[in-house]
Design a protein around this motif. Structure first.
Motif, PDB file in Angstrom:
ATOM      1  N   TRP A 168       0.843  -1.189   0.000  1.00  0.00           N
ATOM      2  CA  TRP A 168       0.000   0.000   0.000  1.00  0.00           C
ATOM      3  C   TRP A 168       0.880   1.240   0.000  1.00  0.00           C
ATOM      4  O   TRP A 168       1.975   1.236   0.579  1.00  0.00           O
ATOM      5  N   ARG A 192      -8.120   0.440   2.352  1.00  0.00           N
ATOM      6  CA  ARG A 192      -8.149   0.433   0.886  1.00  0.00           C
ATOM      7  C   ARG A 192      -9.322  -0.407   0.421  1.00  0.00           C
ATOM      8  O   ARG A 192      -9.589  -1.479   0.956  1.00  0.00           O
ATOM      9  N   LEU A 208     -11.527  -1.805  -3.249  1.00  0.00           N
ATOM     10  CA  LEU A 208     -11.405  -2.081  -4.673  1.00  0.00           C
ATOM     11  C   LEU A 208     -12.716  -1.735  -5.359  1.00  0.00           C
ATOM     12  O   LEU A 208     -13.783  -2.201  -4.950  1.00  0.00           O
ATOM     13  N   THR A 250      -8.509   1.489  -7.061  1.00  0.00           N
ATOM     14  CA  THR A 250      -8.541   1.484  -5.597  1.00  0.00           C
ATOM     15  C   THR A 250      -9.060   2.806  -5.062  1.00  0.00           C
ATOM     16  O   THR A 250      -8.913   3.855  -5.683  1.00  0.00           O
ATOM     17  N   ASN A 286      -8.487   4.798  -1.585  1.00  0.00           N
ATOM     18  CA  ASN A 286      -7.620   4.791  -0.402  1.00  0.00           C
ATOM     19  C   ASN A 286      -8.074   5.800   0.636  1.00  0.00           C
ATOM     20  O   ASN A 286      -8.468   6.922   0.294  1.00  0.00           O
TER      21      ASN A 286
END
Length: 102
Positions: A7, A14, A16, A22, A24
């Motif tokens: 990361w 995080r 998806l 992604t 974050n």
């Protein structure tokens, strides 16, 4: 996404997206003392949408330098669950694919 990668620095959660990008969550400094985090910053790395959950104001910690700002918003609730909720909701609907790296 099957490839495991480290990361980025300061990422604490995080998600998806449907498109494989992604989302974050990072802690960022703010207000007067850049050494202490005071907000959660959420960024999608597919569509570039962003959101910020501010931790609120605590005069004892910010003004008098008594350590990190507590992770609470203005209502006294923890800001991280709200940041996670936004990131999860965005990831569930965002169809942007990851940006190419060059």
């Amino acid at each position: 996404m099957t490839t495991k990668t480290a990361w980025p620095k300061n990422v604490i959660a995080r998600y998806l997206t449907v498109g494989g990008a992604t989302v974050n969550i990072t802690e960022r400094p703010g207000y007067y003392d850049v050494a202490h985090p005071t907000e959660h910053f959420i960024a999608c790395h597919g569509c570039d949408d962003t959101h910020t959950e501010d931790w609120g104001w605590d005069a004892y910690h910010d003004e008098f330098g008594k350590g990190p700002q507590p992770d609470f918003d203005a209502t006294g609730e923890s800001a991280l669950p709200a940041a996670r909720k936004w990131a999860q909701s965005h990831a569930e609907t965002c169809r942007a694919i990851p940006k190419p790296t060059a």
